[in-house]
Design an enzyme around this catalytic site. Sequence first.
Site, PDB file in Angstrom:
ATOM      1  N   ASP A 242       0.815  -1.219   0.000  1.00 25.62           N
ATOM      2  CA  ASP A 242       0.000   0.000   0.000  1.00 25.62           C
ATOM      3  C   ASP A 242       0.850   1.270   0.000  1.00 25.62           C
ATOM      4  OD1 ASP A 242      -2.452  -1.312  -0.076  1.00 25.62           O
ATOM      5  OD2 ASP A 242      -2.518  -1.561   2.096  1.00 25.62           O
TER       6      ASP A 242
ATOM      7  N   GLU B  92      -4.308  10.955   3.333  1.00 25.78           N
ATOM      8  CA  GLU B  92      -4.581  11.991   4.330  1.00 25.78           C
ATOM      9  C   GLU B  92      -3.381  12.887   4.601  1.00 25.78           C
ATOM     10  OE1 GLU B  92      -2.266   9.299   5.788  1.00 25.78           O
ATOM     11  OE2 GLU B  92      -4.285   8.488   6.070  1.00 25.78           O
TER      12      GLU B  92
ATOM     13  N   SER C 258      -7.281   7.834   9.842  1.00 29.09           N
ATOM     14  CA  SER C 258      -8.540   8.379  10.356  1.00 29.09           C
ATOM     15  C   SER C 258      -9.387   7.305  11.029  1.00 29.09           C
ATOM     16  CB  SER C 258      -9.325   9.041   9.223  1.00 29.09           C
ATOM     17  OG  SER C 258     -10.562   9.530   9.686  1.00 29.09           O
ATOM     18  N   LEU C 259      -9.397   6.116  10.457  1.00 28.58           N
ATOM     19  CA  LEU C 259     -10.151   5.005  11.051  1.00 28.58           C
ATOM     20  C   LEU C 259      -9.617   4.683  12.444  1.00 28.58           C
ATOM     21  CD1 LEU C 259     -12.284   2.712  10.626  1.00 28.58           C
ATOM     22  CD2 LEU C 259     -10.398   1.322   9.751  1.00 28.58           C
ATOM     23  N   SER C 260      -8.294   4.666  12.586  1.00 27.50           N
ATOM     24  CA  SER C 260      -7.683   4.380  13.887  1.00 27.50           C
ATOM     25  C   SER C 260      -7.995   5.459  14.916  1.00 27.50           C
ATOM     26  CB  SER C 260      -6.165   4.250  13.729  1.00 27.50           C
ATOM     27  OG  SER C 260      -5.835   3.211  12.835  1.00 27.50           O
TER      28      SER C 260
ATOM     29  N   ASP D 147      -4.237  16.238  20.217  1.00 23.85           N
ATOM     30  CA  ASP D 147      -2.854  15.912  19.864  1.00 23.85           C
ATOM     31  C   ASP D 147      -2.572  16.212  18.399  1.00 23.85           C
ATOM     32  OD1 ASP D 147      -2.174  15.118  22.376  1.00 23.85           O
ATOM     33  OD2 ASP D 147      -2.200  12.965  21.978  1.00 23.85           O
TER      34      ASP D 147
ATOM     35  N   THR E  92     -10.095   4.681   5.610  1.00 25.47           N
ATOM     36  CA  THR E  92      -9.796   3.355   6.163  1.00 25.47           C
ATOM     37  C   THR E  92      -8.366   3.267   6.673  1.00 25.47           C
ATOM     38  OG1 THR E  92      -9.261   2.583   3.926  1.00 25.47           O
ATOM     39  CG2 THR E  92     -11.491   2.165   4.730  1.00 25.47           C
TER      40      THR E  92
END
Length: 302
Positions: free
Chosen positions: A78, A153, A196-198, A182, A193
Amino acid sequence: MPRVGLIVNDGKELAVKTAKTFQKKLEDSGFEVVRVSSAGGLLGFTNPDQYMSSQGYNSCIPEGFDSSILFAVVLGGDGTVLSAARQTAPLGIPILTVNTGHLGFLAEAYLSDIDKIFKHLVARQWSIEKRTSLVVSVMRGDQCRWEALCLNEMALHREPMTSMCHFEISVGRHAPVDISADGVILSTPTGSTAYSLSAGGPVITPDCPVLQLTPVSPHSLASRALVFSNEEPVTVFPATPERLMMVVDGSAGCYVWPEDRVLIRKSDHPVKFIRLSDHEFFQVLRNKLGWGLPHVAKPDKT
């Protein structure tokens, strides 16, 4: 003779080995191959003690690549795909992603699909899926000090061993919002995914014309992710005395100082993914991230 690109993660032995096979097969199929390293799409980190310079996001275009390239095969994981997106999107070159890495969330094909891949490529039987990309610019006054294209992102956050950050964020013509956290993440649907998902943001299907703002560890129960039109430009003003770190697509970026501001807007150059078959996003979520799997065994209907 049609020209095609081959973008390879030269740091991975499997990708390098596979590239030799792909190059020979492409040349035997009547293509002129322009092979480059995915490292050319890496941004690197600027030195915080030196003045940053901006060459613009077109500086990631590899030597030998131009608009005559029919498509580019990307061999890697990725991270390689994210680098390849910066190398190809400004020229409108579609990419066929072949996973030689780990998760392969952005992969269209796998090494076991080589025969299928070449059958479609030679016959030119594929479709194109366009994914939103962003232009991220660090401004000081009227001067652009740093600029990059990103697919996933932009994350702006504090350095280690520093205190919580404060941000003033303007979305289009809407009233500005203040966030204490933070950090903040500004992501595309593709990036929903990822980081941002985390951080607790929602998953957004890739075809939605939106962007997403997600706080990282906010110091407020009312501070939540915000989804809005991708036609709205975003400006982030750091309201904190310390310098901040900006990371683009999880790889590298630059330092942002209190006198700087970060501008994010939808790019005019979407990333074009080659699809050899129907790309069912919910199935990818299920297979790669375990979304929607049953928690208990379903009864046998037979």
